[in-house]
Write an enzyme that holds these catalytic residues in place. Sequence first.
Site, mmCIF file in Angstrom:
data_model
loop_
_atom_site.group_PDB
_atom_site.id
_atom_site.type_symbol
_atom_site.label_atom_id
_atom_site.label_comp_id
_atom_site.label_asym_id
_atom_site.label_seq_id
_atom_site.Cartn_x
_atom_site.Cartn_y
_atom_site.Cartn_z
ATOM 1 C CB THR A 298 -1.118 -0.144 1.092
ATOM 2 O OG1 THR A 298 -1.631 0.823 0.709
ATOM 3 C CG2 THR A 298 -0.620 0.196 2.126
ATOM 4 C CE LYS B 293 -4.790 -1.010 0.375
ATOM 5 N NZ LYS B 293 -3.386 -0.777 -1.325
ATOM 6 N N GLY C 4 -5.761 6.946 7.191
ATOM 7 C CA GLY C 4 -5.353 5.725 6.173
ATOM 8 C C GLY C 4 -4.509 4.650 6.662
ATOM 9 C CB SER D 49 5.730 -0.899 0.008
ATOM 10 O OG SER D 49 4.677 -0.602 -0.482
#
Length: 176
Positions: A5, A37, A49, A129
Amino acid sequence: MFEATTILGYKGDGKAVIGGDGQVTFGDTVLKGNATKIRTLYNGSILAGFAGSTADAFNLFDMFEAKLSEYKGDLFKSVIGFSKMWRKDKHLRQLEAMMIVLNKEHIFILSGTGDVVEPQDGKIAAIGSGGNYAISAARALDKHAELDPRTLVEESLQIAGELCIYTNTNIKILEL
């Protein structure tokens, strides 16, 4: 670092904006490309988030919203109270997730170890990431382009999605 994500929050020009990609991966397989998310909390006055385990994140959202209710929507007090709760509980410390929470006045990163981090510039935060790609793009665009906050977040996430294999360009955005 959590894979799968990218979440980017931006606070500026009297606005708060959060965006996230839609990719959910399991190992080297994409399970879903259109996940959500990000969400609004406390009657639409707080944006949040997450990056990390989905089940853990939903538990954390619920627990954080309870803190927001306890502190009547005061984001700063809620973040501190939530951090103390997260840090003290041995089961909560095992949760594999990070969160960004913000409103028009504050922006914070909350970690699984109970850390609370306010970004150095006080306005841009990213997790996941692809977070480093997104925050780099956001800082450059903030410094050198005349973009409204929503466009800045969207363009930064687009760049992250083009670089990070765990991030896609199915972007969702919320703003206050």
